[in-house]
Design a protein around this motif. Structure first.
Motif, PDB file in Angstrom:
ATOM      1  N   SER A 161     112.048  87.580  42.869  1.00 31.73           N
ATOM      2  CA  SER A 161     111.550  86.504  43.657  1.00 31.73           C
ATOM      3  C   SER A 161     111.669  86.495  45.356  1.00 31.73           C
ATOM      4  O   SER A 161     112.774  86.619  45.579  1.00 31.73           O
ATOM      5  CB  SER A 161     110.758  84.333  43.105  1.00 31.73           C
ATOM      6  N   HIS A 210     117.204  92.809  44.703  1.00 32.34           N
ATOM      7  CA  HIS A 210     116.122  92.688  45.457  1.00 32.34           C
ATOM      8  C   HIS A 210     115.601  94.166  46.241  1.00 32.34           C
ATOM      9  O   HIS A 210     116.414  94.880  46.372  1.00 32.34           O
ATOM     10  CB  HIS A 210     116.312  91.744  47.053  1.00 32.34           C
ATOM     11  N   SER A 214     107.076  88.674  44.173  1.00 31.71           N
ATOM     12  CA  SER A 214     107.685  89.393  42.898  1.00 31.71           C
ATOM     13  C   SER A 214     107.732  90.343  43.073  1.00 31.71           C
ATOM     14  O   SER A 214     106.030  91.162  43.156  1.00 31.71           O
ATOM     15  CB  SER A 214     107.758  88.282  42.002  1.00 31.71           C
ATOM     16  N   ARG A 227     114.757  87.740  37.908  1.00 31.09           N
ATOM     17  CA  ARG A 227     114.393  86.727  37.267  1.00 31.09           C
ATOM     18  C   ARG A 227     114.660  87.541  35.725  1.00 31.09           C
ATOM     19  O   ARG A 227     115.090  88.831  35.474  1.00 31.09           O
ATOM     20  CB  ARG A 227     113.068  86.810  37.450  1.00 31.09           C
ATOM     21  N   ALA A 232     106.156  80.388  42.130  1.00 31.62           N
ATOM     22  CA  ALA A 232     107.613  81.283  41.505  1.00 31.62           C
ATOM     23  C   ALA A 232     108.750  80.987  41.358  1.00 31.62           C
ATOM     24  O   ALA A 232     109.046  79.215  41.676  1.00 31.62           O
ATOM     25  CB  ALA A 232     107.678  81.865  42.899  1.00 31.62           C
ATOM     26  N   ARG A 251     102.359  90.468  42.671  1.00 31.20           N
ATOM     27  CA  ARG A 251     103.295  91.241  41.563  1.00 31.20           C
ATOM     28  C   ARG A 251     103.361  91.935  41.858  1.00 31.20           C
ATOM     29  O   ARG A 251     102.271  92.769  41.862  1.00 31.20           O
ATOM     30  CB  ARG A 251     103.419  90.914  40.427  1.00 31.20           C
ATOM     31  N   SER A 272     100.512  83.371  43.094  1.00 30.58           N
ATOM     32  CA  SER A 272     101.693  84.680  43.021  1.00 30.58           C
ATOM     33  C   SER A 272     100.813  86.323  43.669  1.00 30.58           C
ATOM     34  O   SER A 272     100.028  86.012  43.362  1.00 30.58           O
ATOM     35  CB  SER A 272     102.684  84.774  41.298  1.00 30.58           C
TER      36      SER A 272
END
Length: 476
Positions: A44, A100, A121, A38, A7, A83, A81
């Motif tokens: 993240s 977020h 993320s 991002r 990340a 997603r 990761s």
């Protein structure tokens, strides 16, 4: 599609770490996943123990952790990761705050990512684009109180359910009070009251592109259904008097009714389950999530999370083998009207002995594989055969019922490219759950649940009894 990329890291914020000892959902109950913006629109995840997790953090139940858990967590970077997609406009499941995701889904996946050492993320989606975005690979899974629906089963794979709920109509009184009053009506009584309200002058606001818009258009054939793209604006439209009613669900309804006077609640109108929605080509991720969700439900941590974020509207336990198997059966049966429509257009018969033999063989193979992966002895062959035979006979009953009804303009799907692969994915989840059934199941303990979970399928009582008998024979 997996990724070994780490990340993105910010010098001003510590990166996401995972404890050496097992980090469970209880450790992150009060903390919504949040993080740094991002360039691609994703964020993240904030460390599981990070501060400033929002108001829910202070209300989290006390949990215990190993004294060195924080030190261990700060010493190991995430290895891969994860997603996740979210709408960010569906409290209490998702809230997009600044940059977020917060609320139930963020806390749930935050716990999973911590334990699996994944850098989590988030990417936002619009409800009408959910299926397309999942298929296009914008994220590995979507987590947002997503209702299990057949067209979604065709495009991806659901996990075991994480919550139960149902559609609810919020109605302004007295002009639009239900004829009989809503308390204690039950499912059929609530639907009858809704049909009595269905007239051209009724304006009903609903979220565009999601499960609730389909419910609204299914039940309200004469009323004005006003579909609104931003879910948060649905409540405002109703509150400001620009709609006479708003269709929501048991999760949102208590929050939407706060601060509004002379509001009547009608429902639940449906029986729904919500689950995590995984890409079709990620069976290993779905299996990881199912294993973890079952463990967290058994420990009581998932129930705590529902109580904290969803309240009474979140329903009872869902990620238990029996409950999840019945929900998988309901999901499979919900595909059968589409199977019947496809067969009708192609001039194919419902009875297909060769295909039934393939289904029985595939079911047995899936159960044997699931038992081997678990290191457990499989059920007896005759019990496996009886279970999947009961599934086949129930499916044919739903198909016959669908063919007896007038033909509709439902989307056309391919039997071989769309529907059978979806059924195969559900079969794999059934096999996973069958080898995890608790011992000592009885008809008396399973039948009431089956009647509730399969009520929408249209099965006759004796067909539900056969399904229950086959399930109990494996776990009895």
């Amino acid at each position: 599609m997996t990724s070994a990329l780490r990340a993105p890291r910010s010098p001003a914020r510590p990166s996401r770490r995972t404890a050496g000892p097992r980090i469970t959902l209880a450790l992150v109950l009060g903390f919504a996943a949040a993080g740094c913006a991002r360039p691609d629109g994703a964020v993240s995840a904030r460390p599981a123990g990070a501060a400033s997790a929002g108001p829910a953090a202070s209300a989290a139940p006390a949990v215990s952790a190993a004294p060195d858990a924080g030190a261990a967590a700060s010493s190991r970077p995430a290895a891969a990761s994860l997603r996740a997609g979210t709408s960010g406009d569906y409290p209490p499941f998702s809230v997009w705050k600044d940059d977020h995701a917060e609320a139930f889904s963020a806390a749930l996946l935050g716990g999973f990512a911590a334990e699996q050492r994944l850098a989590l993320s988030w990417t936002r989606f619009r409800w009408p684009d959910l299926v397309g975005d999942l298929r296009a690979g914008r994220f590995d899974l979507a987590a947002d109180g997503i209702t299990v629906r057949p067209e979604r089963s065709i495009a991806g794979r659901f996990t075991v359910p994480v919550a139960r709920g149902g559609a609810v109509l919020l109605l302004r009184r007295p002009a639009w009070a239900t004829p009989t009053g809503s308390p204690g009506l039950g499912l059929e009584g609530a639907r009858a009251a809704l049909r009595a309200l269905d007239r051209p002058e009724l304006r009903v606001a609903v979220n565009r592109g999601g499960h609730l818009e389909r419910v609204a258009r299914s039940f309200l054939r004469r009323a004005q259904v006003v579909a609104i793209s931003d879910n948060s604006a649905v409540r405002e439209t109703f509150a400001h008097g620009d709609a006479d009613a708003a269709l929501t669900n048991t999760f949102e309804a208590p929050r939407w009714a706060e601060g509004l006077d002379r509001i009547e609640r009608l429902g639940p109108l449906t029986r729904d389950v919500a689950a995590l929605y995984v890409r079709a080509d990620r069976p290993e991720l779905a299996a990881q999530l199912d294993t973890w969700l079952l463990a967290e439900e058994e420990r009581g941590a998932l129930e705590q999370l529902r109580a904290l974020h969803l309240g009474p509207g979140g329903g009872g336990p869902t990620a238990l083998p029996v409950d999840a198997l019945l929900c998988a059966t309901a999901e499979r049966l919900a595909l059968m009207p589409l199977v019947a429509a496809t067969k009708r257009r192609a001039g194919r018969a419902i009875e297909d002995p060769a295909q039934e033999a393939r289904v029985l063989a595939a079911g047995r193979a899936a159960v044997l594989q699931a038992a081997a992966a678990r290191g457990a002895p499989p059920p007896a062959d005759d019990a496996i055969h009886a279970f999947f035979r009961a599934q086949i006979e129930s499916a044919k009953a739903v198909e016959r019922r669908a063919l007896a009804a007038p033909e509709t303009s439902e989307p056309v799907f391919s039997l071989d490219d769309d529907l059978r692969p979806a059924i195969a994915r559900i079969t794999a989840r059934m096999a996973f759950l069958l080898v995890r059934l608790p011992r000592g199941l009885t008809r008396e303990s399973v039948l009431p649940k089956a009647r509730d979970d399969l009520a929408e399928s249209g099965l006759a009582p004796e067909q539900i009894e056969r399904l229950v008998a086959a399930l109990v024979a494996i776990g009895g």
